[in-house]
Design an enzyme around this catalytic site. Structure first.
Site, PDB file in Angstrom:
ATOM      1  N   CYS A   1      68.043  53.246  44.831  1.00 30.97           N
ATOM      2  CA  CYS A   1      68.932  52.138  44.471  1.00 30.97           C
ATOM      3  C   CYS A   1      70.357  52.380  45.000  1.00 30.97           C
ATOM      4  CB  CYS A   1      68.954  51.966  42.950  1.00 30.97           C
ATOM      5  SG  CYS A   1      69.957  50.558  42.435  1.00 30.97           S
TER       6      CYS A   1
ATOM      7  N   CYS B   1      75.271  53.841  39.011  1.00 23.05           N
ATOM      8  CA  CYS B   1      75.196  54.000  37.550  1.00 23.05           C
ATOM      9  C   CYS B   1      75.048  55.502  37.224  1.00 23.05           C
ATOM     10  CB  CYS B   1      74.017  53.208  36.997  1.00 23.05           C
ATOM     11  SG  CYS B   1      73.970  51.525  37.641  1.00 23.05           S
TER      12      CYS B   1
ATOM     13  N   CYS C   1      71.762  57.132  35.926  1.00 22.05           N
ATOM     14  CA  CYS C   1      70.442  56.694  36.397  1.00 22.05           C
ATOM     15  C   CYS C   1      69.778  57.600  37.443  1.00 22.05           C
ATOM     16  CB  CYS C   1      70.541  55.277  36.946  1.00 22.05           C
ATOM     17  SG  CYS C   1      68.895  54.624  37.343  1.00 22.05           S
TER      18      CYS C   1
ATOM     19  N   CYS D   1      57.053  45.042  30.677  1.00 18.36           N
ATOM     20  CA  CYS D   1      58.348  44.898  31.336  1.00 18.36           C
ATOM     21  C   CYS D   1      58.310  45.611  32.684  1.00 18.36           C
ATOM     22  CB  CYS D   1      59.449  45.478  30.445  1.00 18.36           C
ATOM     23  SG  CYS D   1      61.079  45.368  31.218  1.00 18.36           S
TER      24      CYS D   1
ATOM     25  N   CYS E   1      58.094  40.516  31.029  1.00 23.56           N
ATOM     26  CA  CYS E   1      59.536  40.735  31.128  1.00 23.56           C
ATOM     27  C   CYS E   1      59.815  41.381  32.481  1.00 23.56           C
ATOM     28  CB  CYS E   1      59.976  41.662  29.989  1.00 23.56           C
ATOM     29  SG  CYS E   1      61.722  42.129  30.075  1.00 23.56           S
TER      30      CYS E   1
ATOM     31  N   CYS F   1      67.101  39.828  26.896  1.00 29.74           N
ATOM     32  CA  CYS F   1      67.025  41.196  26.378  1.00 29.74           C
ATOM     33  C   CYS F   1      68.219  41.940  26.960  1.00 29.74           C
ATOM     34  CB  CYS F   1      65.711  41.826  26.823  1.00 29.74           C
ATOM     35  SG  CYS F   1      65.589  43.585  26.441  1.00 29.74           S
TER      36      CYS F   1
ATOM     37  N   ARG G   1      65.727  47.099  19.492  1.00 29.23           N
ATOM     38  CA  ARG G   1      64.692  48.030  19.996  1.00 29.23           C
ATOM     39  C   ARG G   1      65.168  49.469  20.031  1.00 29.23           C
ATOM     40  NH1 ARG G   1      63.334  45.886  25.003  1.00 29.23           N
ATOM     41  NH2 ARG G   1      62.147  44.319  23.866  1.00 29.23           N
TER      42      ARG G   1
HETATM   43  N1  SAM Z   1      68.188  48.001  38.354  1.00 27.49           N
HETATM   44  C1  SAM Z   1      68.115  47.135  37.261  1.00 27.49           C
HETATM   45  C2  SAM Z   1      69.366  47.151  36.424  1.00 27.49           C
HETATM   46  O1  SAM Z   1      70.141  48.091  36.504  1.00 27.49           O
HETATM   47  O2  SAM Z   1      69.540  46.210  35.635  1.00 27.49           O
HETATM   48  C3  SAM Z   1      66.912  47.376  36.361  1.00 27.49           C
HETATM   49  C4  SAM Z   1      66.459  48.775  36.068  1.00 27.49           C
HETATM   50  S1  SAM Z   1      67.619  49.838  35.206  1.00 27.49           S
HETATM   51  C5  SAM Z   1      66.841  51.400  35.346  1.00 27.49           C
HETATM   52  C6  SAM Z   1      67.415  49.305  33.498  1.00 27.49           C
HETATM   53  C7  SAM Z   1      68.184  50.016  32.431  1.00 27.49           C
HETATM   54  O3  SAM Z   1      67.632  51.302  32.173  1.00 27.49           O
HETATM   55  C8  SAM Z   1      69.644  50.315  32.667  1.00 27.49           C
HETATM   56  O4  SAM Z   1      70.461  49.208  32.491  1.00 27.49           O
HETATM   57  C9  SAM Z   1      69.926  51.358  31.605  1.00 27.49           C
HETATM   58  O5  SAM Z   1      70.343  50.733  30.412  1.00 27.49           O
HETATM   59  C10 SAM Z   1      68.559  52.021  31.384  1.00 27.49           C
HETATM   60  N2  SAM Z   1      68.568  53.429  31.816  1.00 27.49           N
HETATM   61  C11 SAM Z   1      68.525  53.901  33.091  1.00 27.49           C
HETATM   62  N3  SAM Z   1      68.583  55.229  33.117  1.00 27.49           N
HETATM   63  C12 SAM Z   1      68.671  55.647  31.839  1.00 27.49           C
HETATM   64  C13 SAM Z   1      68.782  56.921  31.220  1.00 27.49           C
HETATM   65  N4  SAM Z   1      68.833  58.050  31.937  1.00 27.49           N
HETATM   66  N5  SAM Z   1      68.845  56.979  29.879  1.00 27.49           N
HETATM   67  C14 SAM Z   1      68.806  55.837  29.143  1.00 27.49           C
HETATM   68  N6  SAM Z   1      68.710  54.609  29.670  1.00 27.49           N
HETATM   69  C15 SAM Z   1      68.657  54.500  31.005  1.00 27.49           C
HETATM   70  C1  DTB Z   2      66.012  49.509  28.482  1.00 21.24           C
HETATM   71  O1  DTB Z   2      66.943  49.143  27.754  1.00 21.24           O
HETATM   72  N1  DTB Z   2      65.535  50.741  28.566  1.00 21.24           N
HETATM   73  C2  DTB Z   2      64.456  50.820  29.514  1.00 21.24           C
HETATM   74  C3  DTB Z   2      64.296  49.353  29.975  1.00 21.24           C
HETATM   75  N2  DTB Z   2      65.368  48.689  29.290  1.00 21.24           N
HETATM   76  C4  DTB Z   2      64.236  48.999  31.392  1.00 21.24           C
HETATM   77  C5  DTB Z   2      64.669  51.824  30.591  1.00 21.24           C
HETATM   78  C6  DTB Z   2      64.972  53.210  30.076  1.00 21.24           C
HETATM   79  C7  DTB Z   2      65.018  54.101  31.280  1.00 21.24           C
HETATM   80  C8  DTB Z   2      65.134  55.556  30.908  1.00 21.24           C
HETATM   81  C9  DTB Z   2      65.211  56.405  32.098  1.00 21.24           C
HETATM   82  C10 DTB Z   2      63.993  56.333  32.964  1.00 21.24           C
HETATM   83  O2  DTB Z   2      62.842  56.466  32.470  1.00 21.24           O
HETATM   84  O3  DTB Z   2      64.141  56.243  34.207  1.00 21.24           O
HETATM   85 FE1  SF4 Z   3      70.033  50.947  40.203  1.00 27.15          FE
HETATM   86 FE2  SF4 Z   3      69.557  52.537  38.141  1.00 27.15          FE
HETATM   87 FE3  SF4 Z   3      71.835  51.193  38.253  1.00 27.15          FE
HETATM   88 FE4  SF4 Z   3      69.500  49.855  37.828  1.00 27.15          FE
HETATM   89  S1  SF4 Z   3      70.463  51.352  36.462  1.00 27.15           S
HETATM   90  S2  SF4 Z   3      71.170  49.301  39.214  1.00 27.15           S
HETATM   91  S3  SF4 Z   3      68.119  51.144  39.050  1.00 27.15           S
HETATM   92  S4  SF4 Z   3      71.169  52.803  39.694  1.00 27.15           S
END
Ligand code: SAM
Ligand code: DTB
Ligand code: SF4
Length: 335
Positions: free
Chosen positions: A54, A58, A61, A98, A130, A190, A262
């Site tokens: 990506c 973030c 992430c 989802c 979702c 959501c 949730r």
């Molecule tokens: N790329 C899209 C976005 O950012 O909206 C969708 C996927 S992104 C991985 C969805 C959500 O996962 C993020 O907004 C964040 O709240 C959650 N997330 C990602 N990494 C995480 C982590 N290490 N711990 C907890 N939540 C995480």
């Molecule tokens: C949300 O609030 N939590 C989920 C879902 N929406 C997409 C993602 C959590 C991701 C945790 C880190 C991972 O497994 O990559």
């Molecule tokens: Fe990309 Fe992760 Fe940020 Fe979603 S949360 S935009 S997957 S870097």
């Protein structure tokens, strides 16, 4: 019935958040029990349909290309694999699937066409579908709605004030605009956040204020505990305390009384007793299935054993009506 309000101030939310813990849980539980379905827990199962690589930054992430996290990068999955995962999730008790993609935003290309086909296929299994695909414009939201999308996940993650510390490649307003586009297409919203990013309590309160002051509350608010992943800038963050998780869930329950709150990422680190406290404090939904997107989560079997022990039951799909049945959702929310 507790009135649904959209005029919460930071002061009022802060007062709630800082209530002595047992009083806070009691108040949230009381509001939760106004809903006759309080012992039902909505179960969503996640599948990463496009993992890693990506372009966003973030800080939490594991899927951001710029961090070396060892995540297994893969292109978009074949529809058959997604359908098989959906069937497995349904058999495990999930009412919603989802689908997540590591995209900054949706582009009108063949990958989006493939996601549309996935949405249609999972919808045919009588599951709520979702997606969480990053930013969307109005036309893209409408295309997803027409394909039968039930809900769209798009988190605010933290407060507006704290956002730049966590993400620099987009703005809070970008996030809010996508939520508005999703609403306009009559897709269930959501949206929630993460605690444990190094934010202050004021940031948590400010995020809850933004969510609870939206013209309509999100139908689901995920409260994630940060899963610290090696290679990300937040890898060394200490784990959040369960008490913070309980306070956040209870406060969300009180300020958004009809929302599915949730208990999201972070459950592998929590005991059954700790999760029970979160359900008591008003959590009414979980992510279930061995994996979140890239990190582990309790198995369906473990969760069913926990439900049995606590007297919880999985909520059936479409209790609030089918996609685009906005009036039914409205009636439910205002009932
Ligand atoms: N790329 C899209 C976005 O950012 O909206 C969708 C996927 S992104 C991985 C969805 C959500 O996962 C993020 O907004 C964040 O709240 C959650 N997330 C990602 N990494 C995480 C982590 N290490 N711990 C907890 N939540 C995480
Ligand atoms: C949300 O609030 N939590 C989920 C879902 N929406 C997409 C993602 C959590 C991701 C945790 C880190 C991972 O497994 O990559
Ligand atoms: Fe990309 Fe992760 Fe940020 Fe979603 S949360 S935009 S997957 S870097």
């Amino acid at each position: 019935m507790t009135e649904v309000r959209h005029d919460w101030t930071k002061e009022k939310i802060s007062e709630i958040y800082h209530t002595p813990l047992l009083d806070l849980i009691y108040r949230a539980a009381t509001i939760h029990r106004e809903n006759k379905d309080y012992a039902e827990v909505q179960i969503s199962s996640l599948i990463s349909v496009k993992t890693g690589g990506c372009p966003e930054d973030c800080a939490y992430c594991p899927q951001a290309a710029r961090y070396q996290t060892g995540v297994n990068v893969h292109a978009i999955l074949p529809k058959e694999e997604v359908v098989a995962a959906a069937q497995k999730a349904k058999a495990g008790g999930a009412s919603r699937l989802c689908m997540g993609a590591a995209w900054r935003e949706v582009r009108d290309n063949r990958d989006f066409d493939k996601v549309i086909e996935m949405v249609k296929a999972v919808n045919e299994l009588d599951m709520e579908v979702c997606c969480t695909l990053g930013m969307l414009n109005e036309a893209q939201a409408q295309r997803l709605a027409d394909a039968g999308l039930y809900a769209y996940n798009h988190n605010l993650d933290t407060s507006e004030e704290d956002y730049k510390r966590i993400i620099t490649t987009r703005t809070y307003d970008d996030r809010l605009q996508t939520l508005e586009n999703v609403r306009k297409a009559k897709i269930s919203v959501c949206s929630g956040g993460i605690i444990g990013l190094g934010e202050t309590v004021e940031d948590r309160i400010s995020m809850l204020r933004t969510l609870s002051n939206l013209p309509k509350h999100p139908e689901s608010v995920p409260v994630n505990a940060l899963v610290p992943v090696a290679g990300t800038p937040l890898a060394e963050q200490p784990r959040v305390s369960v008490w913070d998780m309980v306070r956040m869930i209870a406060t969300a329950r009180i300020v958004m009384p009809r929302t599915q709150v949730r208990l999201s990422a972070g459950r592998t680190e929590m005991s059954t007793v700790e999760q029970a406290l979160c359900f008591m404090a008003g959590a009414s939904s979980i992510f279930a299935g061995e994996k979140l997107l890239t990190t582990p989560n309790p198995s369906f079997d473990e969760d069913m054993a926990m439900f049995e022990l606590l007297g919880l039951t999985p909520r059936k799909a479409f209790k609030n009506g089918r996609p685009n049945q906005a009036e039914e959702i409205k009636e439910y929310l205002e009932a």
